[in-house]
Design a protein around this motif. Structure first.
Motif, PDB file in Angstrom:
ATOM      1  N   ASP A   9       2.638  -5.508   0.517  1.00  0.00           N
ATOM      2  CA  ASP A   9       2.767  -5.258   1.544  1.00  0.00           C
ATOM      3  C   ASP A   9       4.028  -4.829   1.849  1.00  0.00           C
ATOM      4  OD1 ASP A   9       0.075  -5.082   1.906  1.00  0.00           O
ATOM      5  OD2 ASP A   9       0.048  -7.311   3.019  1.00  0.00           O
ATOM      6  N   PRO A  77       3.057  -6.310   8.305  1.00  0.00           N
ATOM      7  CA  PRO A  77       2.746  -5.070   7.345  1.00  0.00           C
ATOM      8  C   PRO A  77       2.602  -3.683   7.882  1.00  0.00           C
ATOM      9  CG  PRO A  77       1.171  -7.004   7.304  1.00  0.00           C
ATOM     10  CD  PRO A  77       1.972  -7.107   8.244  1.00  0.00           C
ATOM     11  N   THR A  80       0.514  -0.952   2.494  1.00  0.00           N
ATOM     12  CA  THR A  80       0.177  -1.501   1.109  1.00  0.00           C
ATOM     13  C   THR A  80       0.246  -0.732  -0.033  1.00  0.00           C
ATOM     14  OG1 THR A  80      -1.088  -2.980   2.409  1.00  0.00           O
ATOM     15  CG2 THR A  80      -1.462  -2.891   0.254  1.00  0.00           C
TER      16      THR A  80
END
Length: 476
Positions: A9, A77, A80
């Motif tokens: 992430d 985050p 990803t």
């Protein structure tokens, strides 16, 4: 933590200046795309500026955290990434070195500068460009011209004319004429084109290498020819108007617009401001500028630079105005250096970039710094640190064709000098009526830091230097 084994992430980085969140403006990648180290993956807007965020990882995108318009906190985050050998499927040609680049390492993300690489000779790989699909028979696409005259291109340069681009497919460089694919780097651009009914093959891309950008699609969709093509029966007089019976337009206060609203509201709540003004004969100032530029045409000096020099002279004589009020400490703090703010109108709102320690610059250096700073502000490339910390602001509202204003002080500063347009007006010179170049100067000041005597003295000093630039020599 990563969302799956082997994935990583990338967290929204610290954007500096105490910023704790950012709004997603546009994703530059989509799930499934392959990215390189340092490739820009998203454009975000903070309370200070709009910045591109590069990703320090290489691989395939498996998740995007947040949609356009959503506010994400720092440290959460953002995207990803899975390594290519873990992402499944064959590795695309040309991407064999991605893992090597990633193993070489990437430094902390620096907004606007990318990330650091290990080897001195390593070359940054360019992101691959996605090809827009050709229109099919089941997807009729109306013909769309190029952006209308005056539409900003990359770098803020308007088109010279509004002649539509010729119909027909585009080449790989984004030029109409020869059949071939159209370069589009973002799936968001392709989706936006479908939603707006814009034919990508008819557009001239303004991005690097002719890449079609989101701004190109939006400009084409807003062009009258595009609207008429989409609605052939609509009368031309109604082009660009809201449909009859349409609802209210609601614009959310986010990003820079929200920061502007908050700062101006706080200024009005806390600062007891007063505005004074005076009309001045700027003929001598214009003549001085012409003489300077005639002597050294390779380094021209602007009127704004001369006004900045005059303000610096005035602040040296009246330092009370180069200050701010510390309400918690119940004290007035006069700054040692003049950090000169220059109000600049941009597509994203009013920004005030700052020239730090402007008193140390020569007039020519001021002119160069002003030109570079205002251009960067309008292009949206200034880092947040360049938009804070001012101690005095110069506002040239004359560019809007107005004579006077009572501007709001840029909190927490104590004063702001405004300059109106310079126009021909009748003026008495040595007892005779003459036509002179006249402008109006206004000074808005915080009455807590000084009284009318200081404010009036500063404004009169500025006015005298505008009318008789030779007086400036005695103070520099």
């Amino acid at each position: 933590m990563s969302t799956a084994v082997g994935t990583r992430d990338f967290l929204l980085p610290d954007l500096g200046e105490g910023l704790s969140e950012a709004e997603i403006v546009e994703w530059r990648v989509a799930v499934g795309d392959v990215v390189t180290v340092d490739q820009t993956v998203v454009e975000v807007e903070t309370a200070k500026a709009v910045v591109d965020v590069p990703c320090p990882y290489a691989g395939r995108v498996v998740a995007l955290h947040g949609a356009a318009g959503e506010v994400r906190p720092v440290g959460q985050p953002l995207i990803t990434i899975a390594p290519l050998d873990d992402a499944g499927g064959d590795e695309p040609p040309g991407h064999a070195t991605y893992r090597e680049e990633e193993r070489a390492g990437s430094g902390n993300v620096l907004i606007g500068y990318g990330t650091g690489h290990g080897g001195p000779g390593r070359r940054r790989r360019r992101p691959r460009l996605a090809l827009a699909p050709e229109p099919t028979a089941t997807e009729p696409v109306p013909t769309v011209g190029s952006p209308a005259a005056g539409t900003p291109l990359a770098g803020g340069t308007p088109l010279a004319g509004g002649t539509p681009v010729a119909d027909g497919p585009a080449t790989a460089a984004g030029r109409p004429g020869t059949a071939g694919p159209v370069l589009v780097i973002s799936p968001i651009v392709r989706r936006l084109a479908r939603e707006r009914g814009v034919d990508l093959a008819a557009l001239r891309g303004t991005g690097p290498g002719g890449v079609i950008r989101r701004a190109d699609v939006e400009a084409a969709a807003a062009a009258p020819v595009a609207r008429l093509a989409a609605v052939p029966d609509a009368p031309e007089a109604h082009v660009g108007l809201a449909p009859v019976g349409g609802g209210d337009v609601v614009i959310r206060l986010t990003g820079i617009r929200k920061a502007i609203a908050d700062k101006l509201s706080r200024s009005r709540r806390e600062i007891p401001e007063v505005t004074i003004w005076v009309d001045v004969d700027a003929t001598g100032l214009l003549e001085t500028r012409a003489a300077i530029n005639a002597a050294t045409p390779d380094a021209p000096v602007s009127i704004l630079a001369l006004l900045a020099r005059i303000c610096l002279s005035g602040l040296r004589k009246y330092p009370q105005l180069n200050a701010h009020v510390d309400t918690e400490g119940q004290r007035i703090v006069q700054s040692a250096g003049v950090h000169l703010g220059i109000a600049a109108q941009t597509d994203r709102g009013l920004l005030v970039p700052v020239l730090r320690d402007a008193q140390r610059l020569t007039t020519r250096e001021l002119a160069a710094a002003l030109a570079e700073t205002t251009a960067a502000a309008r292009a949206g490339t200034l880092p947040p640190a360049r938009l804070t910390g001012g101690t005095f602001t110069l506002n040239n509202y004359g560019v809007f064709g107005v004579d006077g204003s009572t501007p709001i002080i840029n909190h927490p500063e104590a004063a702001l000098l405004g300059v109106g347009r310079i126009v021909d007006k009748p003026w008495v010179v040595d007892g005779q009526l003459a036509v002179r170049k006249v402008t109006q100067l206004s000074l808005t000041f915080d009455h807590r830091v000084c009284d009318g005597g200081v404010a009036g003295g500063f404004l009169r000093h500025v006015a005298d230097c505008v009318e008789q630039p030779a007086l400036l020599v005695a103070n520099v």
